[in-house]
Enzyme design. Structure first.
Site, mmCIF file in Angstrom:
data_model
loop_
_atom_site.group_PDB
_atom_site.id
_atom_site.type_symbol
_atom_site.label_atom_id
_atom_site.label_comp_id
_atom_site.label_asym_id
_atom_site.label_seq_id
_atom_site.Cartn_x
_atom_site.Cartn_y
_atom_site.Cartn_z
ATOM 1 N N ASP B 13 41.023 -7.484 27.065
ATOM 2 C CA ASP B 13 42.112 -7.399 26.097
ATOM 3 C C ASP B 13 42.280 -8.774 25.469
ATOM 4 O OD1 ASP B 13 44.318 -6.748 24.676
ATOM 5 O OD2 ASP B 13 45.446 -5.895 26.361
ATOM 6 N N ASP B 108 41.270 -4.816 19.648
ATOM 7 C CA ASP B 108 41.374 -5.941 20.583
ATOM 8 C C ASP B 108 41.286 -5.524 22.040
ATOM 9 O OD1 ASP B 108 43.724 -4.599 20.674
ATOM 10 O OD2 ASP B 108 45.034 -6.329 20.471
ATOM 11 N N GLU B 109 40.788 -4.339 22.308
ATOM 12 C CA GLU B 109 40.820 -3.850 23.685
ATOM 13 C C GLU B 109 39.609 -2.944 23.929
ATOM 14 O OE1 GLU B 109 44.499 -1.812 24.350
ATOM 15 O OE2 GLU B 109 43.886 -1.123 26.314
#
Lengths: 381, 396
Positions: B13, B108-109
């Site tokens: 993350d 973003d993950e």
């Protein structure tokens, strides 16, 4: 009207006119079959506006001439299930026709008949849409086999859906310099075949026809007597005659695309391949294409062609076979169904592929004066 | 292929991703409370907040006006989707060097399956540490990583390790790790379920793990036992790389106007912008769409949709615009102000584009589109836009 007719002859005649029975007629009479009896023959006529078929059955015992428009679907269906060798059709007072075959008896209510008009023995119906007589010199006379091959070679390439711009749902028939050119296209592939005429007025003519009438001719034309077909270009339709069968197709008023511009003249790469091998390899690869978008990648190099496909999550296929090619090679992609349909219609065992690059149309030569142009698929990058 | 092979699943993350990217571009933002999002005067909301801003109680999806009230010194940045996408691609390209089995959850993950890579990168914990340092050194972004034998525990572990941390839960230690954590940390337990659990004095995962299975089934249905299993840290869901994931069904974009409007120029401009964005996403994912749905929500919250299907699937804004414009006119028949415009492209199919024999211009048009996409990717989505979109100037 009273006639005695051979059951098989009548059944075959109905099969020929059946395709032009109007399924959803605005006027019920248009959904019927006009049966006209005179001298020693019976003429059947159907017309659904897009096409019409007139078929004459000879050697019929006409006890009483006359005519009647019988409900089309019902007539076709009951004649299919009659068993005796002959059928008697008798027009009764009160607008009914008795259909008797052996011990079987059906009575059909006519949609219109000579009994209604009191003009017994004379044609014709007042509300049934008639078609002109095919008399005078035809525009084209050509070998029946050539014509049927032309239909089969172009029909598959026509569009299944209507296009707002071009009449691609139809087949173009063009006469110039004693050569008949027929073209079918759906905008992504195009089949074009040329065949010579054997007679006719020879005047330049051009019409775009709905494939339906050509399908009917293709289906029954082979069984008709005679080796030639005569074609008349009428006001808004084209008439065809083969033996006792006369078919009429409505001409589409939309523009047909300028096909000659898109047929490449030669190509940088020329590959000659065995039709059957090419078909087999393509079929193999087509089993592993994506369901939503069928794609086969074709790559050729010196004397070799590779046909490959991939279905994400299912697997991939690759097949190689020998071809006649000299050059630096090329990689491109096609919808396999397009090529397979073309190869199926090919006239020769050896086919030739002419192509410039991976984005411009590729031309397949599938026989004498028979070209098939296919637009390649471009990868989205 | 053996069933007993140990699994090593990572949850990665990127910390305050949008803000971190903005700080790479403009280092002056470092150390200050920063949020990314639309302006308060056009009903903007917080899309991302720096840890400094979070200290003021600011969080994602909070109205911007409220965020500014909480922290008057707050620095607001409008943000650039293109820039974040590029940064995200760079990060995932780097992570792709460790394993091809990456399931991207958002920009973003992601989940990574490192099982079987020990001979290449050593233990998963070492690989994760290396990964974090590499992202920091090469891209100047902070990456938090949770390492365990399954997705669920790794996800909770990474949340535990934030910001910029690394947390490893060894196989067999999952129940011990989960036991003291409050039930709401478990993905799948929302506020409603958490409140119900609390009613039964089930406040911690350890308690949930030990609760009578029959009771949970009676109270929560089939979800009860599944929830209990997860509370013990058990999860067999595999990491699905893109090629194993179910196909995307549709791509949609919608936007609420700063003020309700019936100005046809604004409506056309907004629709065109949304369509351009949706088509750009289609092209980015190498997809074609067959059906377009245009949606309008009026000021009284009445929502209407109209759709159109093309004979040939397309990813070309102008082809879709020809269809979208008449749809918009038909939808605007209602005499009411419009609150929201949306587009949805569905009937998606992969991969190849079929040109037309009679439209050579189509090939040139595709080339132009590709150039346009490259320019927009490099200089921002608004660097080149259609005329109708100019009416949107001053709008968010």
């Amino acid at each position: 009207m009273k006639i005695l007719i051979d059951r098989l002859a009548f059944r075959n005649a109905l099969a020929r006119v059946e395709m032009a029975i109007d399924r959803k007629p605005t006027n019920p009479v248009h959904g019927g079959v006009l049966v006209e009896a005179a001298n020693d023959h019976v003429v059947l006529l159907t017309n659904d506006v897009d096409m019409a078929v007139r078929y004459q059955v000879d050697f019929v015992q006409v006890d009483q001439p006359g005519w009647a428009v019988l409900p089309g679907r019902e007539l076709v269906d009951i004649v299919k299930d009659l068993e005796s060798d002959t059928i008697t059709l008798t027009l009764l007072d009160g607008g009914q026709v008795e259909v008797r075959s052996g011990d079987d008896l059906c009575t059909l209510v006519t949609l219109e008949s000579s009994a209604d008009t009191g003009r017994e023995g004379t044609s014709h119906s007042e509300s049934f849409p008639l078609v002109p007589a095919l008399d005078g010199e035809p525009a084209i006379t050509m070998d029946k086999g050539d014509f049927l091959v032309s239909v089969n070679s172009t029909r598959f390439a026509t569009a299944r859906m209507q296009d707002s711009r071009f009449a691609t749902e139809g087949i173009l028939m063009e006469l110039a310099d004693s050569v008949v050119t027929m073209v079918g296209t759906d905008g992504r592939r195009l089949a074009c075949i040329r065949r010579p005429t054997t007679g006719g007025s020879g005047k330049k003519a051009r019409a775009v026809l709905l494939p339906k009438v050509l399908d009917q001719i293709y289906r029954f034309g082979q069984d008709e007597e005679g080796e030639s077909i005569s074609i008349w270009f009428l006001d808004n339709m084209v008439g065809f005659r083969m033996g006792n069968l006369e078919s009429f197709g409505r001409v589409l008023n939309k523009e047909f695309p300028n096909y000659s511009n898109v047929i490449p003249q030669g190509g940088k790469h020329v590959v000659r391949a065995h039709r059957e091998s090419f078909s087999k390899k393509l079929r193999l690869a087509s089993h592993l294409t994506q369901e939503s978008a069928a794609v086969v990648r074709i790559a050729f190099s010196a004397n070799n062609m590779e046909v490959a496909s991939e279905n994400e999550g299912r697997g991939r296929a690759s097949a190689n076979f020998e071809v006649d090619y000299v050059g630096e090679g090329l990689k491109t992609a096609f919808n396999p169904a397009y090529i397979l349909e073309g190869l199926k219609a090919a006239h020769s065992d050896q086919i030739e592929l002419q192509i410039d690059d991976a984005v411009r149309p590729a031309k397949f030569l599938l026989g004498d004066d028979y070209s098939y142009v296919v637009m390649p698929l471009s990868a989205l990058v | 292929m053996s069933a007993s092979r140990p699994r090593h699943v990572l949850h990665v993350d990127l910390d305050a991703f949008f803000v971190a990217v903005e700080r790479v571009v403009d280092p002056r933002l470092c150390g200050r409370p920063v949020v990314v999002g639309g302006p308060p005067e056009s009903r903007g909301v917080v899309a991302a907040a720096s840890y400094e801003a979070r200290a003021y109680g600011i969080h994602s999806a909070m109205p911007m006006s409220q965020a500014l009230r909480l922290c008057p010194d707050l620095v607001r940045v409008s943000g650039s989707r293109g820039m974040y996408t590029r940064a995200s691609k760079a990060v995932f390209s780097l992570l792709g060097e460790y394993t091809p089995i990456i399931e991207k959850v958002s920009v973003d993950e992601a989940y990574l399956d490192l099982s079987g890579t020990e001979h290449l990168f050593g233990h998963a914990l070492d690989a994760a540490d290396h990964m974090r340092r590499e992202v920091k050194e090469r891209l100047r972004l902070d990456l938090t990583v949770g390492v365990s034998a399954n997705r669920l525990v790794s996800k909770v572990a990474s949340a535990f390790a934030k910001p910029c941390g690394l947390f490893d839960v060894r196989p067999g230690q999952e129940p011990r790790f989960f036991a003291p954590l409050p039930v709401k940390v478990l993905p799948g337990i929302g506020p409603v379920t958490a409140t119900r659990l609390r009613d039964f004095h089930i406040d911690y995962l350890g308690v949930l793990a030990e609760t009578d299975r029959w009771f949970l089934e009676e109270t929560f249905g089939r979800y009860g036992p599944a929830m209990q299993q997860r509370a013990r840290g058990e999860d067999r869901t595999p990491v699905c790389p893109p090629w194993e994931r179910p196909e995307m069904k549709s791509i949609g974009h919608e936007r609420t106007f700063a003020e309700d409007t019936d100005d046809p120029r604004l409506l056309r401009g907004r629709l065109q912008k949304l369509l351009e964005q949706a088509c750009a996403r289609l092209r980015e994912k190498q997809l074609l769409a067959r059906t377009l749905t245009v949606k309008l929500r009026f000021a009284d919250f009445v929502t209407v949709n109209r759709d159109v299907t093309l004979a040939q699937p397309s990813d070309h804004d102008l082809e879709w615009w020809k269809e979208a414009e008449p749809l918009l006119e038909r939808l605007c028949a209602r005499r009411a102000l419009v609150r929201l415009v949306g587009v949805r492209l569905s009937g998606l199919q992969q991969g190849f584009w079929q040109g037309s024999l009679f439209d050579p211009e189509a090939v040139a048009a595709r080339d132009r589109l590709s150039v346009l996409d490259k320019l927009r990717g490099r200089y921002g989505e608004g660097s080149l836009q259609s005329g109708d979109r100019l009416w949107l100037r001053g709008q968010s």
